[in-house]
Write a protein that holds these residues in place. Structure first.
Motif, PDB file in Angstrom:
ATOM      1  N   ALA A 168       4.226 -11.654   4.389  1.00  0.00           N
ATOM      2  CA  ALA A 168       3.139 -10.979   4.730  1.00  0.00           C
ATOM      3  C   ALA A 168       2.479 -10.259   3.601  1.00  0.00           C
ATOM      4  O   ALA A 168       3.390  -9.580   2.935  1.00  0.00           O
ATOM      5  CB  ALA A 168       3.349  -9.952   6.083  1.00  0.00           C
ATOM      6  N   ILE A 169       1.552 -10.424   3.308  1.00  0.00           N
ATOM      7  CA  ILE A 169       0.942 -10.072   1.998  1.00  0.00           C
ATOM      8  C   ILE A 169      -0.295  -9.135   1.845  1.00  0.00           C
ATOM      9  O   ILE A 169      -1.020  -9.118   0.907  1.00  0.00           O
ATOM     10  CB  ILE A 169       0.867 -10.893   0.770  1.00  0.00           C
ATOM     11  CG1 ILE A 169      -0.286 -12.153   1.272  1.00  0.00           C
ATOM     12  CG2 ILE A 169       2.068 -11.732   0.646  1.00  0.00           C
ATOM     13  CD1 ILE A 169      -0.607 -12.929   0.042  1.00  0.00           C
ATOM     14  N   ASN A 170      -0.475  -8.398   3.043  1.00  0.00           N
ATOM     15  CA  ASN A 170      -1.863  -7.336   3.189  1.00  0.00           C
ATOM     16  C   ASN A 170      -1.318  -6.158   2.001  1.00  0.00           C
ATOM     17  O   ASN A 170      -0.105  -5.947   1.601  1.00  0.00           O
ATOM     18  CB  ASN A 170      -1.992  -6.942   4.501  1.00  0.00           C
ATOM     19  CG  ASN A 170      -2.459  -8.334   5.271  1.00  0.00           C
ATOM     20  OD1 ASN A 170      -1.901  -8.953   6.075  1.00  0.00           O
ATOM     21  ND2 ASN A 170      -3.521  -8.719   4.847  1.00  0.00           N
ATOM     22  N   ILE A 171      -2.329  -5.671   1.790  1.00  0.00           N
ATOM     23  CA  ILE A 171      -2.283  -4.545   0.628  1.00  0.00           C
ATOM     24  C   ILE A 171      -1.922  -3.142   1.419  1.00  0.00           C
ATOM     25  O   ILE A 171      -2.674  -2.891   2.628  1.00  0.00           O
ATOM     26  CB  ILE A 171      -3.705  -4.340   0.088  1.00  0.00           C
ATOM     27  CG1 ILE A 171      -3.716  -5.887  -0.904  1.00  0.00           C
ATOM     28  CG2 ILE A 171      -3.567  -3.450  -1.123  1.00  0.00           C
ATOM     29  CD1 ILE A 171      -2.897  -6.240  -1.786  1.00  0.00           C
ATOM     30  N   HIS A 172      -1.263  -2.459   1.025  1.00  0.00           N
ATOM     31  CA  HIS A 172      -0.944  -1.042   1.474  1.00  0.00           C
ATOM     32  C   HIS A 172      -2.010  -0.207   1.231  1.00  0.00           C
ATOM     33  O   HIS A 172      -2.528   0.259   0.143  1.00  0.00           O
ATOM     34  CB  HIS A 172      -0.005  -0.406   0.728  1.00  0.00           C
ATOM     35  CG  HIS A 172       1.608  -0.990   1.069  1.00  0.00           C
ATOM     36  ND1 HIS A 172       2.677  -0.449   0.304  1.00  0.00           N
ATOM     37  CD2 HIS A 172       1.840  -1.874   1.805  1.00  0.00           C
ATOM     38  CE1 HIS A 172       3.653  -1.276   0.747  1.00  0.00           C
ATOM     39  NE2 HIS A 172       3.402  -2.069   1.433  1.00  0.00           N
ATOM     40  N   LYS A 173      -2.948   0.065   2.199  1.00  0.00           N
ATOM     41  CA  LYS A 173      -4.132   0.919   2.102  1.00  0.00           C
ATOM     42  C   LYS A 173      -4.171   2.008   2.868  1.00  0.00           C
ATOM     43  O   LYS A 173      -4.668   3.178   2.711  1.00  0.00           O
ATOM     44  CB  LYS A 173      -5.365   0.023   2.546  1.00  0.00           C
ATOM     45  CG  LYS A 173      -5.517  -1.067   1.644  1.00  0.00           C
ATOM     46  CD  LYS A 173      -6.002  -0.478   0.275  1.00  0.00           C
ATOM     47  CE  LYS A 173      -7.371  -0.094   0.040  1.00  0.00           C
ATOM     48  NZ  LYS A 173      -7.573   0.469  -1.249  1.00  0.00           N
ATOM     49  N   ASN A 174      -3.430   2.053   3.982  1.00  0.00           N
ATOM     50  CA  ASN A 174      -3.399   3.266   4.906  1.00  0.00           C
ATOM     51  C   ASN A 174      -1.868   3.433   5.447  1.00  0.00           C
ATOM     52  O   ASN A 174      -1.233   2.541   5.818  1.00  0.00           O
ATOM     53  CB  ASN A 174      -4.003   2.817   6.193  1.00  0.00           C
ATOM     54  CG  ASN A 174      -4.335   4.044   7.271  1.00  0.00           C
ATOM     55  OD1 ASN A 174      -3.324   4.965   7.331  1.00  0.00           O
ATOM     56  ND2 ASN A 174      -5.046   4.015   8.306  1.00  0.00           N
ATOM     57  N   PRO A 175      -1.438   4.447   5.137  1.00  0.00           N
ATOM     58  CA  PRO A 175      -0.027   4.964   5.223  1.00  0.00           C
ATOM     59  C   PRO A 175       0.348   5.012   6.786  1.00  0.00           C
ATOM     60  O   PRO A 175       1.561   4.778   7.174  1.00  0.00           O
ATOM     61  CB  PRO A 175       0.227   6.246   4.634  1.00  0.00           C
ATOM     62  CG  PRO A 175      -1.141   6.999   4.722  1.00  0.00           C
ATOM     63  CD  PRO A 175      -2.064   5.665   4.474  1.00  0.00           C
ATOM     64  N   LEU A 176      -0.510   4.628   7.644  1.00  0.00           N
ATOM     65  CA  LEU A 176      -0.262   4.720   9.200  1.00  0.00           C
ATOM     66  C   LEU A 176      -0.407   3.274   9.689  1.00  0.00           C
ATOM     67  O   LEU A 176       0.231   2.901  10.877  1.00  0.00           O
ATOM     68  CB  LEU A 176      -1.349   5.496   9.942  1.00  0.00           C
ATOM     69  CG  LEU A 176      -1.365   6.972   9.722  1.00  0.00           C
ATOM     70  CD1 LEU A 176      -2.554   7.635  10.335  1.00  0.00           C
ATOM     71  CD2 LEU A 176      -0.190   7.777   9.657  1.00  0.00           C
ATOM     72  N   CYS A 177      -0.506   2.383   8.850  1.00  0.00           N
ATOM     73  CA  CYS A 177      -0.346   1.079   9.141  1.00  0.00           C
ATOM     74  C   CYS A 177       1.213   0.762   9.430  1.00  0.00           C
ATOM     75  O   CYS A 177       1.935   0.840   8.767  1.00  0.00           O
ATOM     76  CB  CYS A 177      -0.804   0.045   8.020  1.00  0.00           C
ATOM     77  SG  CYS A 177      -0.724  -1.781   8.701  1.00  0.00           S
ATOM     78  N   GLY A 178       1.342   0.127  10.652  1.00  0.00           N
ATOM     79  CA  GLY A 178       2.621  -0.053  11.081  1.00  0.00           C
ATOM     80  C   GLY A 178       3.513  -1.211  10.574  1.00  0.00           C
ATOM     81  O   GLY A 178       4.461  -1.427  10.910  1.00  0.00           O
ATOM     82  N   ARG A 179       2.877  -1.914   9.659  1.00  0.00           N
ATOM     83  CA  ARG A 179       3.627  -2.875   9.255  1.00  0.00           C
ATOM     84  C   ARG A 179       3.762  -2.643   7.531  1.00  0.00           C
ATOM     85  O   ARG A 179       4.301  -3.866   6.728  1.00  0.00           O
ATOM     86  CB  ARG A 179       2.897  -4.500   9.480  1.00  0.00           C
ATOM     87  CG  ARG A 179       2.985  -4.537  10.817  1.00  0.00           C
ATOM     88  CD  ARG A 179       2.348  -5.887  11.304  1.00  0.00           C
ATOM     89  NE  ARG A 179       3.226  -7.094  10.946  1.00  0.00           N
ATOM     90  CZ  ARG A 179       3.007  -8.334  11.491  1.00  0.00           C
ATOM     91  NH1 ARG A 179       2.042  -8.387  12.459  1.00  0.00           N
ATOM     92  NH2 ARG A 179       3.820  -9.353  11.392  1.00  0.00           N
ATOM     93  N   ASN A 180       3.545  -1.851   7.136  1.00  0.00           N
ATOM     94  CA  ASN A 180       3.624  -1.600   5.660  1.00  0.00           C
ATOM     95  C   ASN A 180       4.918  -1.861   5.026  1.00  0.00           C
ATOM     96  O   ASN A 180       4.921  -2.556   3.853  1.00  0.00           O
ATOM     97  CB  ASN A 180       3.287   0.180   5.137  1.00  0.00           C
ATOM     98  CG  ASN A 180       1.878  -0.002   4.957  1.00  0.00           C
ATOM     99  OD1 ASN A 180       0.978  -0.656   5.061  1.00  0.00           O
ATOM    100  ND2 ASN A 180       1.401   1.215   4.947  1.00  0.00           N
ATOM    101  N   PHE A 181       5.841  -1.657   5.690  1.00  0.00           N
ATOM    102  CA  PHE A 181       7.276  -2.009   5.283  1.00  0.00           C
ATOM    103  C   PHE A 181       7.306  -3.588   5.040  1.00  0.00           C
ATOM    104  O   PHE A 181       8.096  -4.243   4.279  1.00  0.00           O
ATOM    105  CB  PHE A 181       8.250  -1.733   6.316  1.00  0.00           C
ATOM    106  CG  PHE A 181       8.388  -2.646   7.548  1.00  0.00           C
ATOM    107  CD1 PHE A 181       9.113  -3.534   7.726  1.00  0.00           C
ATOM    108  CD2 PHE A 181       7.469  -2.062   8.618  1.00  0.00           C
ATOM    109  CE1 PHE A 181       9.041  -4.438   8.764  1.00  0.00           C
ATOM    110  CE2 PHE A 181       7.344  -3.098   9.871  1.00  0.00           C
ATOM    111  CZ  PHE A 181       8.056  -4.059   9.756  1.00  0.00           C
TER     112      PHE A 181
END
Length: 168
Positions: free
Chosen positions: A46-59
């Motif tokens: 999974a390679i989406n960009i960290h844009k929102n600290p509340l995104c549940g999949r940033n890890f």
């Protein structure tokens, strides 16, 4: 039937190593396990960009930097696809910035930001690692659902980048 699989480090931890050789070895280990369990497709990276600290999949995502993300993801893909018959599925194409309400949200972004930030990592993985599959995101990009976006899935992915694999 229960499968006892290895718990590999999460994406953000792998990216912090900046070590493409190490990450490729992780991909090879994943590929070997795929053979043990008779699995063909690895649903990652999974390679989406960290844009929102509340995104549940940033890890799960590698970084806020699209080049680092693309290089680390390419290493995983190269490792997974090093064994014939095993395929990686890079996801979520594109602009998957939130988990909450992701099937109804629209990521509205101009062309320059789309190309330089959100699509860059995908482009690197498609061109450098020759990933065999791309999974679209569930959201809309500029009010068009990504699986329905001829511009993203055909013009960019296939015509510009030369992708020949499966889009799911």
């Amino acid at each position: 039937y229960y499968q006892y699989c290895t718990a590999f480090p999460v994406g953000v931890s792998l990216a912090q190593t900046w070590n493409v050789e190490l990450v490729e070895r992780v991909g090879i280990a994943i590929s070997k396990e795929m053979c043990e369990y008779n699995i063909t497709y690895f649903l990652g990276p999974a390679i989406n960009i960290h844009k929102n600290p509340l995104c549940g999949r940033n890890f799960e995502y590698y970084s806020e930097d699209p080049v680092l993300t693309g290089k680390i993801a390419s290493s995983i893909v190269n490792g997974v696809q090093s064994i014939d018959g095993n395929y990686a599925v890079v996801k979520h194409f594109a602009c998957n910035n939130q988990e909450d309400n992701r099937t109804h949200s629209s990521s509205n972004v101009n062309e320059r930001a789309l190309r330089e930030i959100y699509l860059r990592a995908f482009e690197i993985v498609v061109k450098e690692a020759k990933v065999k599959s791309v999974m679209t995101s569930y959201n809309k990009v500029n009010d068009v659902y990504t699986p329905n976006s001829y511009d993203l899935c055909t013009n960019v992915l296939r015509h510009e980048w030369g992708f020949e694999g499966v889009v799911m």
